[in-house]
Write a protein that holds these residues in place. Sequence first.
Motif, mmCIF file in Angstrom:
data_model
loop_
_atom_site.group_PDB
_atom_site.id
_atom_site.type_symbol
_atom_site.label_atom_id
_atom_site.label_comp_id
_atom_site.label_asym_id
_atom_site.label_seq_id
_atom_site.Cartn_x
_atom_site.Cartn_y
_atom_site.Cartn_z
ATOM 1 N N ASN A 128 0.846 -1.191 0.000
ATOM 2 C CA ASN A 128 0.000 0.000 0.000
ATOM 3 C C ASN A 128 0.881 1.240 0.000
ATOM 4 O O ASN A 128 0.912 1.994 0.978
ATOM 5 C CB ASN A 128 -0.920 -0.010 1.223
ATOM 6 C CG ASN A 128 -1.951 1.095 1.178
ATOM 7 O OD1 ASN A 128 -2.353 1.536 0.101
ATOM 8 N ND2 ASN A 128 -2.366 1.578 2.339
ATOM 9 N N PRO A 129 1.623 1.461 -1.103
ATOM 10 C CA PRO A 129 2.574 2.571 -1.152
ATOM 11 C C PRO A 129 1.883 3.923 -1.125
ATOM 12 O O PRO A 129 0.757 4.063 -1.595
ATOM 13 C CB PRO A 129 3.301 2.350 -2.482
ATOM 14 C CG PRO A 129 2.305 1.617 -3.329
ATOM 15 C CD PRO A 129 1.576 0.721 -2.371
ATOM 16 N N SER A 130 2.568 4.914 -0.568
ATOM 17 C CA SER A 130 2.032 6.274 -0.549
ATOM 18 C C SER A 130 2.039 6.843 -1.963
ATOM 19 O O SER A 130 2.640 6.264 -2.877
ATOM 20 C CB SER A 130 2.879 7.151 0.367
ATOM 21 O OG SER A 130 4.191 7.306 -0.172
ATOM 22 N N ALA A 131 1.393 7.974 -2.149
ATOM 23 C CA ALA A 131 1.348 8.609 -3.471
ATOM 24 C C ALA A 131 2.751 8.934 -3.960
ATOM 25 O O ALA A 131 3.084 8.730 -5.135
ATOM 26 C CB ALA A 131 0.491 9.872 -3.406
ATOM 27 N N THR A 132 3.601 9.431 -3.069
ATOM 28 C CA THR A 132 4.962 9.774 -3.460
ATOM 29 C C THR A 132 5.775 8.527 -3.789
ATOM 30 O O THR A 132 6.604 8.533 -4.703
ATOM 31 C CB THR A 132 5.657 10.565 -2.336
ATOM 32 O OG1 THR A 132 5.509 9.859 -1.093
ATOM 33 C CG2 THR A 132 5.029 11.948 -2.193
ATOM 34 N N GLN A 133 5.539 7.439 -3.062
ATOM 35 C CA GLN A 133 6.231 6.188 -3.359
ATOM 36 C C GLN A 133 5.776 5.617 -4.698
ATOM 37 O O GLN A 133 6.579 5.061 -5.450
ATOM 38 C CB GLN A 133 5.972 5.179 -2.240
ATOM 39 C CG GLN A 133 6.678 5.506 -0.935
ATOM 40 C CD GLN A 133 6.243 4.630 0.220
ATOM 41 O OE1 GLN A 133 5.150 4.062 0.194
ATOM 42 N NE2 GLN A 133 7.067 4.510 1.237
ATOM 43 N N PHE A 146 4.871 7.319 -7.283
ATOM 44 C CA PHE A 146 5.545 8.052 -8.361
ATOM 45 C C PHE A 146 7.006 7.627 -8.467
ATOM 46 O O PHE A 146 7.533 7.428 -9.562
ATOM 47 C CB PHE A 146 5.455 9.557 -8.125
ATOM 48 C CG PHE A 146 5.852 10.364 -9.338
ATOM 49 C CD1 PHE A 146 4.928 10.661 -10.325
ATOM 50 C CD2 PHE A 146 7.162 10.803 -9.502
ATOM 51 C CE1 PHE A 146 5.293 11.381 -11.454
ATOM 52 C CE2 PHE A 146 7.545 11.522 -10.627
ATOM 53 C CZ PHE A 146 6.601 11.813 -11.600
ATOM 54 N N ALA A 147 7.664 7.456 -7.318
ATOM 55 C CA ALA A 147 9.069 7.035 -7.323
ATOM 56 C C ALA A 147 9.231 5.666 -7.981
ATOM 57 O O ALA A 147 10.236 5.393 -8.637
ATOM 58 C CB ALA A 147 9.613 7.011 -5.900
ATOM 59 N N MET A 148 8.217 4.817 -7.815
ATOM 60 C CA MET A 148 8.268 3.477 -8.397
ATOM 61 C C MET A 148 8.263 3.510 -9.925
ATOM 62 O O MET A 148 8.657 2.544 -10.573
ATOM 63 C CB MET A 148 7.089 2.642 -7.877
ATOM 64 C CG MET A 148 7.241 2.232 -6.409
ATOM 65 S SD MET A 148 5.689 1.668 -5.637
ATOM 66 C CE MET A 148 5.331 0.202 -6.613
ATOM 67 N N LEU A 149 7.845 4.636 -10.500
ATOM 68 C CA LEU A 149 7.855 4.761 -11.955
ATOM 69 C C LEU A 149 9.268 4.682 -12.520
ATOM 70 O O LEU A 149 9.461 4.360 -13.685
ATOM 71 C CB LEU A 149 7.203 6.083 -12.385
ATOM 72 C CG LEU A 149 5.696 6.217 -12.150
ATOM 73 C CD1 LEU A 149 5.217 7.612 -12.523
ATOM 74 C CD2 LEU A 149 4.924 5.174 -12.946
ATOM 75 N N GLN A 194 14.274 7.395 -6.510
ATOM 76 C CA GLN A 194 13.931 6.210 -5.722
ATOM 77 C C GLN A 194 14.627 6.180 -4.363
ATOM 78 O O GLN A 194 14.164 5.507 -3.447
ATOM 79 C CB GLN A 194 14.280 4.946 -6.511
ATOM 80 C CG GLN A 194 13.340 4.680 -7.678
ATOM 81 C CD GLN A 194 13.579 3.324 -8.302
ATOM 82 O OE1 GLN A 194 14.714 2.940 -8.562
ATOM 83 N NE2 GLN A 194 12.513 2.585 -8.556
ATOM 84 N N SER A 195 15.710 6.928 -4.237
ATOM 85 C CA SER A 195 16.441 6.936 -2.968
ATOM 86 C C SER A 195 15.811 7.870 -1.937
ATOM 87 O O SER A 195 16.176 7.823 -0.756
ATOM 88 C CB SER A 195 17.903 7.347 -3.198
ATOM 89 O OG SER A 195 17.992 8.719 -3.545
ATOM 90 N N VAL A 196 14.869 8.699 -2.367
ATOM 91 C CA VAL A 196 14.214 9.626 -1.446
ATOM 92 C C VAL A 196 13.196 8.865 -0.598
ATOM 93 O O VAL A 196 12.282 8.237 -1.120
ATOM 94 C CB VAL A 196 13.486 10.761 -2.213
ATOM 95 C CG1 VAL A 196 12.708 11.647 -1.240
ATOM 96 C CG2 VAL A 196 14.488 11.594 -2.995
ATOM 97 N N MET A 250 2.038 13.327 -8.951
ATOM 98 C CA MET A 250 1.113 12.326 -8.414
ATOM 99 C C MET A 250 0.279 12.932 -7.288
ATOM 100 O O MET A 250 0.813 13.396 -6.291
ATOM 101 C CB MET A 250 1.885 11.118 -7.885
ATOM 102 C CG MET A 250 0.982 10.015 -7.343
ATOM 103 S SD MET A 250 -0.015 9.226 -8.645
ATOM 104 C CE MET A 250 1.235 8.196 -9.460
ATOM 105 N N PRO A 251 -1.046 12.927 -7.420
ATOM 106 C CA PRO A 251 -1.911 13.475 -6.369
ATOM 107 C C PRO A 251 -1.951 12.566 -5.142
ATOM 108 O O PRO A 251 -1.691 11.368 -5.232
ATOM 109 C CB PRO A 251 -3.297 13.521 -7.039
ATOM 110 C CG PRO A 251 -3.038 13.351 -8.505
ATOM 111 C CD PRO A 251 -1.810 12.526 -8.604
#
Length: 283
Positions: A30-35, A37-40, A142-144, A198-199
Motif C-alpha cells: 500500500n505505497p504512498s502517493a509519493t512512493q 511516483f518514485a516506483m515509476l 527512488q532513494s528519497v 502524483m496526487p
Amino acid sequence: MKKLLLLTALLFCGALAFSQTKSKVVCCSNPSATQQFAMLASSKKFVVFHKSPLPLHFQSSIGKAITYKTADGKTASAYELMAKSPTSNYLLVVHEWWGLNDWVKKESEKIYNDLGNVNVIDLDLYDGKVATTSADAGKYMQSVTDDRARAIINGAIAYVGPKAHITTIGWCFGGGWSLQTALLAGKQTKGCVMYYGMPEQDVKKLKNLHGDVLGNFANKDEWINKKVVAKFEADMKTAGKKLTVNAYDANHGFANPSNPGYDSDATKAAYEKTIAFLKSRVK
C-alpha cells in the motif's frame, strides 16, 4: 545430534527469510502517493521518455544557497530568494526528478519577479545530488524516503516561521511533493500549484488540506493520465476542497524548455494561470 541441530538452524533461517520477505511485501503493498511516483523509475519506458536535459547555465545575482536544521538530526540545503521588502509571504518550490538544477533556480527567479512581495525557497529533496542523465535521476528519485523528505520540508516550514503564509509549487516528482508540502504546512498554507505530479489519494489526508489547489496536467501523459486526474478531482470534491484543473494537449514534462518534449504554448498558458493563482494568494 549434529544433523538435528543443522536442520533446526536451516529451518529457522528459512522462516526468518520468509518473514522478512513477507514484511517487505506488506510494507510495499500500500505505497504512498509519493512512493507510487518514485516506483515509476523502475519502468524503462518512463526512464527512456525523460531525455537528458539540454545544457543550461544560470547565474543569479540575488539568489543564495542556505542550510537549515531538520528534526532527524541532519541539515538540509536550499536556494533562497528574499523579497526586497520584509514580507510573510513564502513560496516553497520543489524540483523535478532531475534535482535542484539551474532550470529550477531560473524558473523560481522568474516567478519571484512576476509575483513580487514574496520570498522564494527552492527545497532540495535530493540532498545536493543533481542528475544529468535519466538513469541517475531515477536512482535519486527512488532513494528519497518519505521520512527524509518530510524532515526537509518540515525543516523549511520551521525555518520560515509560524507566521509565514505559504504557497507551494512543483513539477513532475516535485508536483506530488508540492501537494504534500501544502498538507504539511497545515493552516499556514494559502495555495498549492502542482504540474503533472502524483496526487494524494487518501481522502482523509486531503480533508486536512488548507488552501486551494491548481493542477496543470497533460492529456498525453501516460502516467499522471486522465484517469489519475479524474480520481483526484473526485477525491478533492469528496474532501470538500477546491481544485482547479488545467489540462493541456501536451506530454509529461511539457513546461521545461530544457526538455526535448517542451511545449511552448502549453507552458505559456499554464504559467499565466499559475501566476494569476499565486498572485491572488500572495497579498
